[in-house]
Design a protein around this motif. Structure first.
Motif, PDB file in Angstrom:
ATOM      1  N   THR A  38      27.314 -25.801   9.285  1.00 22.90           N
ATOM      2  CA  THR A  38      27.592 -24.609   8.843  1.00 22.90           C
ATOM      3  C   THR A  38      27.393 -24.168   7.446  1.00 22.90           C
ATOM      4  O   THR A  38      27.339 -25.180   6.693  1.00 22.90           O
ATOM      5  CB  THR A  38      28.888 -23.850   9.568  1.00 22.90           C
ATOM      6  OG1 THR A  38      29.906 -24.576   8.712  1.00 22.90           O
ATOM      7  CG2 THR A  38      28.805 -24.484  11.048  1.00 22.90           C
ATOM      8  N   VAL A  39      27.492 -22.902   7.400  1.00 24.46           N
ATOM      9  CA  VAL A  39      27.761 -22.427   5.948  1.00 24.46           C
ATOM     10  C   VAL A  39      28.784 -23.135   5.163  1.00 24.46           C
ATOM     11  O   VAL A  39      28.771 -23.401   3.823  1.00 24.46           O
ATOM     12  CB  VAL A  39      27.679 -20.651   5.817  1.00 24.46           C
ATOM     13  CG1 VAL A  39      29.164 -20.228   6.498  1.00 24.46           C
ATOM     14  CG2 VAL A  39      27.517 -20.407   4.505  1.00 24.46           C
ATOM     15  N   THR A  43      28.645 -25.402   2.066  1.00 26.10           N
ATOM     16  CA  THR A  43      29.318 -25.027   0.729  1.00 26.10           C
ATOM     17  C   THR A  43      29.921 -26.280   0.254  1.00 26.10           C
ATOM     18  O   THR A  43      30.043 -26.634  -0.981  1.00 26.10           O
ATOM     19  CB  THR A  43      30.196 -24.062   1.193  1.00 26.10           C
ATOM     20  OG1 THR A  43      29.252 -22.788   1.505  1.00 26.10           O
ATOM     21  CG2 THR A  43      31.029 -23.657  -0.387  1.00 26.10           C
ATOM     22  N   THR A  44      30.686 -26.713   1.122  1.00 28.31           N
ATOM     23  CA  THR A  44      31.740 -28.296   0.830  1.00 28.31           C
ATOM     24  C   THR A  44      30.623 -29.168   0.395  1.00 28.31           C
ATOM     25  O   THR A  44      31.084 -29.815  -0.904  1.00 28.31           O
ATOM     26  CB  THR A  44      32.467 -28.712   2.024  1.00 28.31           C
ATOM     27  OG1 THR A  44      33.195 -27.558   2.789  1.00 28.31           O
ATOM     28  CG2 THR A  44      33.305 -29.905   1.450  1.00 28.31           C
ATOM     29  N   HIS A  45      29.694 -29.392   0.944  1.00 24.20           N
ATOM     30  CA  HIS A  45      28.897 -30.384   0.321  1.00 24.20           C
ATOM     31  C   HIS A  45      28.207 -30.132  -1.158  1.00 24.20           C
ATOM     32  O   HIS A  45      27.989 -30.986  -1.872  1.00 24.20           O
ATOM     33  CB  HIS A  45      27.694 -30.778   1.323  1.00 24.20           C
ATOM     34  CG  HIS A  45      28.073 -31.393   2.637  1.00 24.20           C
ATOM     35  ND1 HIS A  45      28.743 -32.509   2.580  1.00 24.20           N
ATOM     36  CD2 HIS A  45      27.368 -31.089   3.760  1.00 24.20           C
ATOM     37  CE1 HIS A  45      28.937 -32.904   3.950  1.00 24.20           C
ATOM     38  NE2 HIS A  45      28.139 -32.065   4.597  1.00 24.20           N
ATOM     39  N   GLU A 264      18.657 -32.458   1.329  1.00 23.12           N
ATOM     40  CA  GLU A 264      19.535 -33.398   2.155  1.00 23.12           C
ATOM     41  C   GLU A 264      20.624 -32.698   2.935  1.00 23.12           C
ATOM     42  O   GLU A 264      20.999 -32.768   3.859  1.00 23.12           O
ATOM     43  CB  GLU A 264      19.962 -34.575   1.396  1.00 23.12           C
ATOM     44  CG  GLU A 264      18.853 -35.567   0.860  1.00 23.12           C
ATOM     45  CD  GLU A 264      17.815 -35.367  -0.133  1.00 23.12           C
ATOM     46  OE1 GLU A 264      17.928 -34.042  -0.535  1.00 23.12           O
ATOM     47  OE2 GLU A 264      17.502 -36.101  -0.551  1.00 23.12           O
ATOM     48  N   ILE A 265      21.340 -31.622   2.033  1.00 22.29           N
ATOM     49  CA  ILE A 265      22.206 -30.990   2.661  1.00 22.29           C
ATOM     50  C   ILE A 265      21.887 -29.786   3.475  1.00 22.29           C
ATOM     51  O   ILE A 265      22.460 -29.624   4.544  1.00 22.29           O
ATOM     52  CB  ILE A 265      23.258 -30.153   1.367  1.00 22.29           C
ATOM     53  CG1 ILE A 265      23.872 -31.310   0.546  1.00 22.29           C
ATOM     54  CG2 ILE A 265      24.117 -28.992   2.012  1.00 22.29           C
ATOM     55  CD1 ILE A 265      24.297 -30.521  -0.870  1.00 22.29           C
ATOM     56  N   GLN A 266      20.648 -29.139   3.330  1.00 22.68           N
ATOM     57  CA  GLN A 266      20.088 -28.360   4.242  1.00 22.68           C
ATOM     58  C   GLN A 266      19.639 -28.823   5.384  1.00 22.68           C
ATOM     59  O   GLN A 266      19.647 -28.236   6.458  1.00 22.68           O
ATOM     60  CB  GLN A 266      18.844 -27.531   3.464  1.00 22.68           C
ATOM     61  CG  GLN A 266      18.278 -26.421   4.161  1.00 22.68           C
ATOM     62  CD  GLN A 266      17.503 -25.413   3.321  1.00 22.68           C
ATOM     63  OE1 GLN A 266      17.420 -25.686   2.252  1.00 22.68           O
ATOM     64  NE2 GLN A 266      16.552 -24.732   3.908  1.00 22.68           N
ATOM     65  N   ASN A 276      17.492 -21.726   5.932  1.00 28.76           N
ATOM     66  CA  ASN A 276      17.175 -21.304   4.469  1.00 28.76           C
ATOM     67  C   ASN A 276      18.239 -20.222   4.186  1.00 28.76           C
ATOM     68  O   ASN A 276      18.646 -19.965   3.255  1.00 28.76           O
ATOM     69  CB  ASN A 276      15.910 -20.775   4.126  1.00 28.76           C
ATOM     70  CG  ASN A 276      15.139 -19.587   5.035  1.00 28.76           C
ATOM     71  OD1 ASN A 276      15.755 -19.562   6.247  1.00 28.76           O
ATOM     72  ND2 ASN A 276      14.303 -19.001   4.343  1.00 28.76           N
ATOM     73  N   GLN A 277      18.303 -19.181   5.220  1.00 29.05           N
ATOM     74  CA  GLN A 277      19.526 -18.160   5.000  1.00 29.05           C
ATOM     75  C   GLN A 277      20.774 -18.573   5.043  1.00 29.05           C
ATOM     76  O   GLN A 277      21.513 -18.319   3.869  1.00 29.05           O
ATOM     77  CB  GLN A 277      19.426 -17.305   6.396  1.00 29.05           C
ATOM     78  CG  GLN A 277      18.147 -16.503   6.520  1.00 29.05           C
ATOM     79  CD  GLN A 277      18.441 -15.526   7.732  1.00 29.05           C
ATOM     80  OE1 GLN A 277      19.403 -15.107   8.033  1.00 29.05           O
ATOM     81  NE2 GLN A 277      17.092 -14.910   7.974  1.00 29.05           N
ATOM     82  N   THR A 278      21.169 -19.695   5.759  1.00 25.17           N
ATOM     83  CA  THR A 278      22.378 -20.256   5.668  1.00 25.17           C
ATOM     84  C   THR A 278      22.794 -20.897   4.492  1.00 25.17           C
ATOM     85  O   THR A 278      23.703 -20.913   3.756  1.00 25.17           O
ATOM     86  CB  THR A 278      22.697 -21.340   6.786  1.00 25.17           C
ATOM     87  OG1 THR A 278      22.584 -20.805   8.019  1.00 25.17           O
ATOM     88  CG2 THR A 278      23.996 -21.957   7.010  1.00 25.17           C
ATOM     89  N   MET A 279      21.688 -21.633   3.923  1.00 24.68           N
ATOM     90  CA  MET A 279      21.664 -22.679   2.847  1.00 24.68           C
ATOM     91  C   MET A 279      21.759 -21.715   1.366  1.00 24.68           C
ATOM     92  O   MET A 279      22.523 -21.979   0.470  1.00 24.68           O
ATOM     93  CB  MET A 279      20.496 -23.483   2.614  1.00 24.68           C
ATOM     94  CG  MET A 279      20.820 -24.790   1.489  1.00 24.68           C
ATOM     95  SD  MET A 279      22.211 -25.539   1.965  1.00 24.68           S
ATOM     96  CE  MET A 279      22.739 -26.141   0.312  1.00 24.68           C
TER      97      MET A 279
END
Length: 483
Positions: A38-39, A43-45, A264-266, A276-279
């Motif tokens: 999730t977002v 974000t944490t990553h 890799e995170i995406q 792409n919106q979430t990332m």
């Protein structure tokens, strides 16, 4: 009965009364994988990927440039990193950013949009960056252990005592530990070490911030000057000031290294909404939080120490000695794991290439097994290639670290190597290729201007770092590291 709907969500039909009802099950993506990111996980990553040992050099970097240029450089690098990250998120799928084919790694994006020549150049830059970071981590580890030894010496013998420390032995011991860890089969087998490393990076970063705040509060005044370290007969020369200022730009660029891990995170993010919106949101939150932290530590560390800010902020504190020791031990634990996170991809790529080149060679393909004493049921499995070549690689890395034990100069050089090609050039070029931006258009001019500015900054940072290394080599004894 089970089925997969148009959005990729697996459903099953269940009987309810006299009819049927759809009941949702797990999400299966268009490539057959199930993603749950999730977002907030992204974000944490992102925060974990950005924050590393480069944070320790930020107060010194601000000190070289002063109160005007220092904070501006921190914010400018953050904005450039965020802007190019936004461009790169639209290239996770090609040719369409929402419905196109997935690219699972940064290199896959380069391959899809630019071709094999750029894949080779990008790969070369990536692996130089990875290997250089391993050299930097070896130096940083020795610095942290020396700091623990010196802090304890000052605490028990007084601050007037002679408490020098040598890091040569510590680098060698660190190399031996990494030789053992390098024999793990691959990166997936050291996940626990990676998680612990991430926790430790947050620990020492926040301790450094806390100690800076405490020191700043103790003298009730803001130290430092508008233009940073001053040129004087008794202080630094004009050339040293110039090299250090340029090197500081490289340090800041290294601290914001992020683009290499973004794809890799995406790839962990579920959809809908489109990845792409979430990332984009995750990058905004992640880089935003990191920037606030970096500016806080860089500026508060400079306010606390002024132009005398140490190259590694943790080496500037002696009390409370137990908290300083915890921070430095956290650095050590972090780098033990982080070294392998950077090293294992290098091992994987050359071992795969060698195995394909000599498919019949026992050296690369025969697997041997040795039962481990005192660990019933456990065995050490290896090929001669992995045992010998990985060991040699770590030994060479350790020797280079012993020859170039310059924390800030190495970070500056790494930042200059990574910033332009990996953080700016490839994200910008890939985006222009996918979005079909034509030469001469307004956006083309803006992106190419960003490219040129980033290239100039990287070259200047590289020149400053190399010049500082060359100057320092005149005044050090080879294979002798001291604090």
């Amino acid at each position: 009965m089970e089925m997969v709907n148009d959005s990729g969500r697996k459903e099953r039909m269940v009987m309810v009364g006299g009819g049927h009802r759809k009941e949702s099950m797990e999400v299966v993506d268009d490539d057959g994988r199930m993603r749950t990111g999730t977002v907030w996980t992204a974000t944490t990553h992102a925060i974990t990927a950005v924050i590393g040992s480069g944070v320790l050099a930020l107060p010194w970097s601000v000190a070289q440039m002063g109160w005007i240029i220092g904070p501006l450089a921190l914010i400018a690098c953050a904005y450039v990193t965020y802007y190019t990250a936004i461009l790169l998120t639209d290239c996770y799928r090609t040719p369409d950013p929402v419905h196109g084919r997935r690219n699972y790694t940064y290199m896959d994006v380069v391959r899809s949009c630019l071709g094999p020549r750029d894949v080779f150049i990008c790969g070369l830059a990536q692996y130089i960056m990875l290997w250089g970071t391993m050299v930097g981590y070896t130096i940083t580890t020795a610095t942290s252990i020396m700091a623990v030894v010196r802090t304890n010496c000052f605490h028990y013998k007084g601050h007037d005592a002679s408490c020098g420390a040598s890091g040569t032995l510590y680098m060698v011991l660190f190399g031996i530990v990494e030789i053992v860890l390098s024999q793990f089969p691959n990166l997936e087998k050291i996940t626990f070490i990676s998680v612990v490393a991430a926790v430790m990076s947050f620990a020492y970063s926040f301790i450094g911030l806390f100690l800076s705040i405490a020191k700043f509060a103790s003298h009730h005044s803001i130290r430092g000057t508008l233009m940073g370290v001053k040129i004087s007969i008794d202080g630094v020369s004009a050339s040293t000031k110039t090299w250090h200022s340029l090197q500081a730009l490289g340090n800041i660029a290294f601290a914001y290294t992020y683009a290499m891990l973004l794809i890799e995170i995406q790839d962990t993010i579920k959809s809908p909404p489109p990845e792409n919106q979430t990332m984009k949101r995750a990058s905004l939150y992640g880089i935003g939080v990191t920037t606030i932290f970096y500016v806080s530590l860089g500026c508060l560390g400079y306010a606390a120490f002024g132009n005398e800010a140490p190259g590694n902020i943790l080496t500037g504190f002696y009390e409370p000695f137990w908290l300083v020791d915890i921070a430095n031990v956290a650095v050590l634990i972090h780098l033990v794991g982080a070294y392998q996170v950077y090293g294992q991809p290098i091992f994987a790529v050359y071992e795969k290439w060698l195995a394909n080149k000599w498919p019949e060679s026992a050296f690369f393909h025969n697997v041997y097994q040795v039962e481990l004493p005192f660990l019933k049921g456990w065995a050490f499995r290896f090929t001669l290639c992995k045992l010998i070549l990985r060991t040699l690689f770590v030994i060479i890395t350790t020797l280079i670290s012993l020859m170039l034990p310059f924390f800030n100069a190495i970070l500056g050089l790494l930042g200059s190597v990574a910033f332009w090609p990996l953080t700016v050039y490839y994200p910008v070029t890939i985006y222009m290729a996918q979005a079909k931006i034509k030469r001469g258009q307004g956006k083309w001019l803006v992106l190419q201007s960003l490219n040129m500015i980033a290239l100039i900054v990287s070259l200047l940072a590289a020149v400053g770092s190399v010049a500082d290394i060359a100057n320092r080599l005149k005044h050090v004894t080879i294979f002798k590291t001291e604090l």
